[in-house]
Design an enzyme around this catalytic site. Sequence first.
Site, mmCIF file in Angstrom:
data_model
loop_
_atom_site.group_PDB
_atom_site.id
_atom_site.type_symbol
_atom_site.label_atom_id
_atom_site.label_comp_id
_atom_site.label_asym_id
_atom_site.label_seq_id
_atom_site.Cartn_x
_atom_site.Cartn_y
_atom_site.Cartn_z
ATOM 1 N N ARG A 49 0.877 -1.190 0.000
ATOM 2 C CA ARG A 49 0.000 0.000 0.000
ATOM 3 C C ARG A 49 0.901 1.223 0.000
ATOM 4 O O ARG A 49 1.723 1.393 0.905
ATOM 5 C CB ARG A 49 -0.904 0.001 1.224
ATOM 6 C CG ARG A 49 -1.621 1.322 1.427
ATOM 7 C CD ARG A 49 -2.725 1.247 2.451
ATOM 8 N NE ARG A 49 -3.854 0.506 1.929
ATOM 9 C CZ ARG A 49 -5.084 0.514 2.477
ATOM 10 N NH1 ARG A 49 -5.317 1.225 3.562
ATOM 11 N NH2 ARG A 49 -6.065 -0.180 1.944
ATOM 12 N N HIS A 76 -7.398 0.814 -6.373
ATOM 13 C CA HIS A 76 -7.558 -0.098 -5.224
ATOM 14 C C HIS A 76 -8.217 -1.382 -5.744
ATOM 15 O O HIS A 76 -9.367 -1.684 -5.427
ATOM 16 C CB HIS A 76 -8.424 0.590 -4.164
ATOM 17 C CG HIS A 76 -8.360 -0.046 -2.806
ATOM 18 N ND1 HIS A 76 -7.517 -1.097 -2.489
ATOM 19 C CD2 HIS A 76 -9.040 0.242 -1.651
ATOM 20 C CE1 HIS A 76 -7.689 -1.421 -1.219
ATOM 21 N NE2 HIS A 76 -8.602 -0.641 -0.693
ATOM 22 N N GLN A 89 -9.920 -4.067 -3.445
ATOM 23 C CA GLN A 89 -11.239 -3.627 -3.005
ATOM 24 C C GLN A 89 -12.278 -3.938 -4.085
ATOM 25 O O GLN A 89 -13.372 -4.450 -3.795
ATOM 26 C CB GLN A 89 -11.197 -2.112 -2.733
ATOM 27 C CG GLN A 89 -12.517 -1.531 -2.286
ATOM 28 C CD GLN A 89 -12.908 -1.997 -0.892
ATOM 29 O OE1 GLN A 89 -12.122 -1.899 0.029
ATOM 30 N NE2 GLN A 89 -14.111 -2.507 -0.729
ATOM 31 N N ASP A 146 -17.377 6.872 -1.294
ATOM 32 C CA ASP A 146 -16.114 6.766 -0.553
ATOM 33 C C ASP A 146 -15.839 8.139 0.057
ATOM 34 O O ASP A 146 -16.479 9.132 -0.316
ATOM 35 C CB ASP A 146 -14.983 6.341 -1.521
ATOM 36 C CG ASP A 146 -13.638 6.142 -0.821
ATOM 37 O OD1 ASP A 146 -13.618 5.980 0.416
ATOM 38 O OD2 ASP A 146 -12.597 6.163 -1.515
ATOM 39 N N CYS A 179 -16.458 1.365 0.661
ATOM 40 C CA CYS A 179 -15.264 0.549 0.912
ATOM 41 C C CYS A 179 -14.832 0.596 2.377
ATOM 42 O O CYS A 179 -14.132 -0.301 2.829
ATOM 43 C CB CYS A 179 -14.123 1.016 0.011
ATOM 44 S SG CYS A 179 -13.731 2.751 0.228
ATOM 45 N N ARG A 192 -13.270 -9.003 1.298
ATOM 46 C CA ARG A 192 -11.867 -8.696 1.036
ATOM 47 C C ARG A 192 -11.016 -9.954 1.255
ATOM 48 O O ARG A 192 -10.140 -10.282 0.459
ATOM 49 C CB ARG A 192 -11.371 -7.568 1.964
ATOM 50 C CG ARG A 192 -12.020 -6.216 1.729
ATOM 51 C CD ARG A 192 -11.643 -5.649 0.386
ATOM 52 N NE ARG A 192 -10.204 -5.588 0.216
ATOM 53 C CZ ARG A 192 -9.432 -4.601 0.665
ATOM 54 N NH1 ARG A 192 -9.961 -3.567 1.288
ATOM 55 N NH2 ARG A 192 -8.123 -4.615 0.454
HETATM 56 N N1 NVA Z 1 -10.027 6.574 -1.123
HETATM 57 C C1 NVA Z 1 -9.662 6.108 0.202
HETATM 58 C C2 NVA Z 1 -9.879 4.633 0.298
HETATM 59 C C3 NVA Z 1 -9.538 4.041 1.639
HETATM 60 C C4 NVA Z 1 -9.723 2.551 1.667
HETATM 61 C C5 NVA Z 1 -8.217 6.463 0.474
HETATM 62 O O1 NVA Z 1 -7.388 6.315 -0.418
HETATM 63 O O2 NVA Z 1 -7.921 6.907 1.598
HETATM 64 N N1 CP Z 2 -11.249 -0.459 2.420
HETATM 65 C C1 CP Z 2 -9.969 -0.506 2.843
HETATM 66 O O1 CP Z 2 -9.040 -0.688 2.070
HETATM 67 O O2 CP Z 2 -9.839 -0.335 4.187
HETATM 68 P P1 CP Z 2 -8.472 -0.163 4.982
HETATM 69 O O3 CP Z 2 -7.917 1.221 4.636
HETATM 70 O O4 CP Z 2 -8.873 -0.253 6.428
HETATM 71 O O5 CP Z 2 -7.515 -1.226 4.585
#
Ligand code: NVA
Ligand code: CP
Length: 305
Positions: free
Chosen positions: A102, A129, A132, A224, A264, A292
């Site tokens: 990540r 993502h 997801q 989101d 998500c 997931r």
């Molecule tokens: N768009 C959000 C998704 C978190 C799972 C982010 O990137 O923070």
């Molecule tokens: N939806 C998702 O990716 O959640 P986290 O940021 O908690 O991993």
Amino acid sequence: MAKRDFLSIDDLSIEELGELLDRAAAIKDKPEAVVDALKGKQVALIFEKPSTRTRVSFEVAVTSMGGHPLILRGDELQIGRGETVADTGTVLSRFVDCIVIRTFGHDRLKELAAAATVPVVNALSDFSHPCQALADMQTIIEQKKDPAGLSLAYVGDGNNVAHSLMFVGTKLGMHVRIAAPEGHAPEAGVTQRCAEIGAETGGSVTVTNVVAEAVTGADVLYTDVWASMGQEAEAEHRQNVFKGYSVDRSALDLADGDAIVMHCLPAHRGEEISADAIDGPQSVVWDQAENRMHAQKALLEWLLA
Ligand code: NVA
Ligand code: CP
């Protein structure tokens, strides 16, 4: 055979995506079938941003398939002190069988994947993502059976989650309608590519800044956060820009009566989603989160077993 990476949903052919989703459903039904699938495999999980679902679902998935997860925080690795992601990928490939990461810029993922000799998985970048999106589609199929021809309205920021939904939706013949404020639409390149995919599958993608246009008659309502990880400095400004771009009572009233509500997570009740929508009877967000783990088991099996 050349190694496969999973950096975007578009790395999968339509057939591969279908097979992976079928396998995710089968594994959810019968998890005992994969208890040894990763026996002896080491999976590095690097997090340069916070995570609850992704971290825990991957750690549990790897462990329950007989593998060993190594949770590595970016700020505790030398990448936190400037070692390149390419060098990190090269070195980790000598120790582990797969690298899940990540990170921020999508280019970091690509550099790591180019240097690594083992499969690399995108656990969220600023661009996409895809893990997801696999779980999201598994959830849609559970609820609605065949996704082809259904419409999915995504309300809010044209961000990483929106991009991956656009890919997964159009690949399976859905009509993906994005409602985003001016200046926050999805990247034009993604919209264009998804229009091409839709032309092949019978799906489509539309982008508007009028929420009602996107949500009217929709089978799936998705949203989101207004400010993603890394956008903390803009969060206050975004509160004004995104006001009204929410999945709430008025969106539910315009959508199909059997529409499902998706997010998500993590969610901000009262911002991009109302409490009655996320906690109401049409919400499937907890199944989405659970899936997931099942979808990532199918992905790891496909990449490694
Ligand atoms: N768009 C959000 C998704 C978190 C799972 C982010 O990137 O923070
Ligand atoms: N939806 C998702 O990716 O959640 P986290 O940021 O908690 O991993």
